[in-house]
Design a protein around this motif. Sequence first.
Motif, PDB file in Angstrom:
ATOM      1  N   ILE A  54      -1.465  22.232  23.230  1.00 48.60           N
ATOM      2  CA  ILE A  54      -2.052  22.332  24.569  1.00 48.60           C
ATOM      3  C   ILE A  54      -2.362  20.934  25.104  1.00 48.60           C
ATOM      4  CG2 ILE A  54      -3.012  24.585  23.970  1.00 48.60           C
ATOM      5  CD1 ILE A  54      -5.556  21.987  24.674  1.00 48.60           C
ATOM      6  N   GLY A  55      -2.577  20.849  26.425  1.00 43.17           N
ATOM      7  CA  GLY A  55      -2.957  19.596  27.063  1.00 43.17           C
ATOM      8  C   GLY A  55      -4.358  19.681  27.617  1.00 43.17           C
ATOM      9  N   ASP A  56      -5.130  18.609  27.446  1.00 45.17           N
ATOM     10  CA  ASP A  56      -6.420  18.457  28.126  1.00 45.17           C
ATOM     11  C   ASP A  56      -6.177  17.479  29.261  1.00 45.17           C
ATOM     12  OD1 ASP A  56      -8.972  18.048  29.044  1.00 45.17           O
ATOM     13  OD2 ASP A  56      -9.838  17.542  27.095  1.00 45.17           O
ATOM     14  N   LEU A  57      -6.124  17.994  30.479  1.00 42.10           N
ATOM     15  CA  LEU A  57      -5.670  17.234  31.640  1.00 42.10           C
ATOM     16  C   LEU A  57      -6.853  16.632  32.385  1.00 42.10           C
ATOM     17  CD1 LEU A  57      -3.128  19.942  32.868  1.00 42.10           C
ATOM     18  CD2 LEU A  57      -2.850  18.213  31.053  1.00 42.10           C
ATOM     19  N   GLY A  58      -6.945  15.304  32.366  1.00 42.49           N
ATOM     20  CA  GLY A  58      -8.138  14.624  32.856  1.00 42.49           C
ATOM     21  C   GLY A  58      -9.202  14.668  31.783  1.00 42.49           C
ATOM     22  N   CYS A  59      -8.836  14.223  30.576  1.00 41.75           N
ATOM     23  CA  CYS A  59      -9.648  14.443  29.372  1.00 41.75           C
ATOM     24  C   CYS A  59     -10.880  13.564  29.275  1.00 41.75           C
ATOM     25  CB  CYS A  59      -8.785  14.249  28.127  1.00 41.75           C
ATOM     26  SG  CYS A  59      -8.166  12.552  27.918  1.00 41.75           S
ATOM     27  N   GLY A  60     -10.958  12.477  30.062  1.00 41.45           N
ATOM     28  CA  GLY A  60     -12.097  11.579  29.941  1.00 41.45           C
ATOM     29  C   GLY A  60     -12.234  11.063  28.518  1.00 41.45           C
ATOM     30  N   PRO A  61     -13.475  11.018  27.970  1.00 45.08           N
ATOM     31  CA  PRO A  61     -13.670  10.515  26.610  1.00 45.08           C
ATOM     32  C   PRO A  61     -13.259  11.495  25.520  1.00 45.08           C
ATOM     33  CG  PRO A  61     -15.723  10.462  27.890  1.00 45.08           C
ATOM     34  CD  PRO A  61     -14.755  11.290  28.647  1.00 45.08           C
ATOM     35  N   GLY A  62     -12.746  12.669  25.892  1.00 41.93           N
ATOM     36  CA  GLY A  62     -12.114  13.543  24.916  1.00 41.93           C
ATOM     37  C   GLY A  62     -13.006  14.518  24.183  1.00 41.93           C
ATOM     38  N   PHE A  67     -13.188  19.309  20.593  1.00 40.71           N
ATOM     39  CA  PHE A  67     -13.674  20.659  20.313  1.00 40.71           C
ATOM     40  C   PHE A  67     -12.498  21.603  20.068  1.00 40.71           C
ATOM     41  CE2 PHE A  67     -15.029  24.897  21.646  1.00 40.71           C
ATOM     42  CZ  PHE A  67     -16.230  25.059  20.962  1.00 40.71           C
ATOM     43  N   LEU A  68     -11.486  21.532  20.922  1.00 44.79           N
ATOM     44  CA  LEU A  68     -10.321  22.402  20.791  1.00 44.79           C
ATOM     45  C   LEU A  68      -9.495  22.057  19.550  1.00 44.79           C
ATOM     46  CD1 LEU A  68      -9.328  22.516  24.546  1.00 44.79           C
ATOM     47  CD2 LEU A  68     -10.187  24.439  23.186  1.00 44.79           C
ATOM     48  N   ALA A  69      -9.365  20.777  19.236  1.00 41.13           N
ATOM     49  CA  ALA A  69      -8.640  20.375  18.030  1.00 41.13           C
ATOM     50  C   ALA A  69      -9.346  20.902  16.786  1.00 41.13           C
ATOM     51  CB  ALA A  69      -8.509  18.858  17.973  1.00 41.13           C
ATOM     52  N   GLU A  70     -10.677  20.883  16.815  1.00 44.51           N
ATOM     53  CA  GLU A  70     -11.430  21.377  15.657  1.00 44.51           C
ATOM     54  C   GLU A  70     -11.357  22.892  15.535  1.00 44.51           C
ATOM     55  OE1 GLU A  70     -15.215  19.494  16.271  1.00 44.51           O
ATOM     56  OE2 GLU A  70     -14.609  17.690  15.158  1.00 44.51           O
ATOM     57  N   LEU A  71     -10.901  23.579  16.587  1.00 44.26           N
ATOM     58  CA  LEU A  71     -10.640  25.011  16.516  1.00 44.26           C
ATOM     59  C   LEU A  71      -9.219  25.312  16.038  1.00 44.26           C
ATOM     60  CD1 LEU A  71     -12.378  26.328  19.780  1.00 44.26           C
ATOM     61  CD2 LEU A  71     -13.195  26.515  17.412  1.00 44.26           C
ATOM     62  N   GLY A  72      -8.458  24.264  15.748  1.00 42.29           N
ATOM     63  CA  GLY A  72      -7.138  24.452  15.160  1.00 42.29           C
ATOM     64  C   GLY A  72      -5.971  24.298  16.105  1.00 42.29           C
ATOM     65  N   LEU A  73      -6.218  23.773  17.317  1.00 40.70           N
ATOM     66  CA  LEU A  73      -5.128  23.557  18.260  1.00 40.70           C
ATOM     67  C   LEU A  73      -4.580  22.142  18.120  1.00 40.70           C
ATOM     68  CD1 LEU A  73      -6.557  25.223  21.504  1.00 40.70           C
ATOM     69  CD2 LEU A  73      -5.443  26.293  19.535  1.00 40.70           C
ATOM     70  N   GLY A  74      -3.326  21.966  18.540  1.00 36.45           N
ATOM     71  CA  GLY A  74      -2.753  20.634  18.670  1.00 36.45           C
ATOM     72  C   GLY A  74      -2.970  20.168  20.098  1.00 36.45           C
ATOM     73  N   VAL A  75      -3.775  19.132  20.284  1.00 38.68           N
ATOM     74  CA  VAL A  75      -4.242  18.757  21.614  1.00 38.68           C
ATOM     75  C   VAL A  75      -3.781  17.348  21.983  1.00 38.68           C
ATOM     76  CG1 VAL A  75      -6.247  18.548  23.134  1.00 38.68           C
ATOM     77  CG2 VAL A  75      -6.314  20.155  21.206  1.00 38.68           C
ATOM     78  N   THR A  76      -3.192  17.241  23.175  1.00 36.88           N
ATOM     79  CA  THR A  76      -2.914  15.934  23.764  1.00 36.88           C
ATOM     80  C   THR A  76      -3.796  15.777  24.985  1.00 36.88           C
ATOM     81  OG1 THR A  76      -0.604  15.950  23.032  1.00 36.88           O
ATOM     82  CG2 THR A  76      -1.183  14.447  24.816  1.00 36.88           C
ATOM     83  N   GLY A  77      -4.681  14.803  24.940  1.00 40.16           N
ATOM     84  CA  GLY A  77      -5.534  14.499  26.082  1.00 40.16           C
ATOM     85  C   GLY A  77      -4.843  13.496  26.985  1.00 40.16           C
ATOM     86  N   VAL A  78      -4.889  13.767  28.271  1.00 44.01           N
ATOM     87  CA  VAL A  78      -4.236  12.906  29.273  1.00 44.01           C
ATOM     88  C   VAL A  78      -5.276  12.477  30.292  1.00 44.01           C
ATOM     89  CG1 VAL A  78      -2.454  12.780  31.055  1.00 44.01           C
ATOM     90  CG2 VAL A  78      -2.065  14.158  29.006  1.00 44.01           C
ATOM     91  N   ASP A  79      -5.284  11.201  30.623  1.00 46.78           N
ATOM     92  CA  ASP A  79      -6.182  10.709  31.663  1.00 46.78           C
ATOM     93  C   ASP A  79      -5.540   9.514  32.363  1.00 46.78           C
ATOM     94  OD1 ASP A  79      -9.439  11.303  32.127  1.00 46.78           O
ATOM     95  OD2 ASP A  79      -8.720   9.398  32.947  1.00 46.78           O
ATOM     96  N   VAL A  80      -5.794   9.395  33.670  1.00 43.89           N
ATOM     97  CA  VAL A  80      -5.240   8.287  34.440  1.00 43.89           C
ATOM     98  C   VAL A  80      -5.940   6.969  34.107  1.00 43.89           C
ATOM     99  CG1 VAL A  80      -6.782   8.522  36.446  1.00 43.89           C
ATOM    100  CG2 VAL A  80      -4.454   7.649  36.754  1.00 43.89           C
ATOM    101  N   SER A  81      -7.161   7.051  33.561  1.00 45.29           N
ATOM    102  CA  SER A  81      -7.944   5.860  33.261  1.00 45.29           C
ATOM    103  C   SER A  81      -7.663   5.347  31.863  1.00 45.29           C
ATOM    104  CB  SER A  81      -9.440   6.175  33.392  1.00 45.29           C
ATOM    105  OG  SER A  81     -10.236   5.178  32.777  1.00 45.29           O
ATOM    106  N   GLY A 117      -0.691  26.064  26.616  1.00 42.05           N
ATOM    107  CA  GLY A 117      -1.820  26.132  27.542  1.00 42.05           C
ATOM    108  C   GLY A 117      -2.311  24.757  27.936  1.00 42.05           C
ATOM    109  N   ALA A 118      -3.255  24.757  28.855  1.00 43.60           N
ATOM    110  CA  ALA A 118      -3.851  23.513  29.329  1.00 43.60           C
ATOM    111  C   ALA A 118      -5.261  23.788  29.807  1.00 43.60           C
ATOM    112  CB  ALA A 118      -3.025  22.910  30.465  1.00 43.60           C
ATOM    113  N   VAL A 119      -6.111  22.779  29.689  1.00 45.55           N
ATOM    114  CA  VAL A 119      -7.444  22.830  30.282  1.00 45.55           C
ATOM    115  C   VAL A 119      -7.555  21.680  31.272  1.00 45.55           C
ATOM    116  CG1 VAL A 119      -8.489  23.961  28.277  1.00 45.55           C
ATOM    117  CG2 VAL A 119      -8.535  21.466  28.435  1.00 45.55           C
TER     118      VAL A 119
END
Length: 225
Positions: A54-62, A67-81, A117-119
């Motif tokens: 899944i993607g965390d879109l506009g993830c900020g400091p992550g 939280f989602l990674a610790e629930l067992g998901l593979g997470v890529t956080g994306v942020d413009v900053s 999915g994405a958040v």
Amino acid sequence: MTGPEDRGHAEIEATYDMVARHYAAEYADDLAEKILDRALLSAFAEMVGRGALIGDLGCGPGFEARFLAELGLGVTGVDVSGGMIAEAQRLHAGVQGLEFVRGSLLALPFGDASLSGAVAIYSVIHLDAARRAQAYAEMARIVRPGGALLLAVHTSAAGFPAGSMRRLEEWWGHRIGLDGHFIAAEEVLARLDEVGFDLTARLDRGPSTPREFLSQRAYLLARRR
């Protein structure tokens, strides 16, 4: 020649670069106090299934990404900053199933239908209506049919009804320029429907921690058709 869209994008990036370290420290334990947010993130994780990408879109400091990674998901956080990405990488180094990359909501760094999915937690609030539409289309592009989306927006605040904008010019002592839009949930739902998402659940709430901005907000959990 730089257009309004480019200037707006640059303002978002520059603002969050300036406040990244302070922001990460201020909200480090924020999710621990947000019972409803954790419940919705957990529901999202169950919808996509353990091991899903899944993607965390506009993830900020992550923090949500971790939280989602610790629930067992593979997470890529994306942020413009880049500053926010650096903070996320520093704070969550070594967390299994978690990575962070710099990128824009308007051109997400994922292939078509490549994610389960994405958040997008308050990440579209700095975009005007036209760019929000582009961001929703990008979310629909990257989430495969049957996948899930959890999106949150500020809907109103005292003196700022849905459809209005608040201009922020100072933040933690930094001179900045940042627009924040208050967006009716019904508007978001209509745009998500247009790009192929069906509403699964909706939660409206006010501030839930002492540090939260005094606004009303909507959380929308949807499935990709």
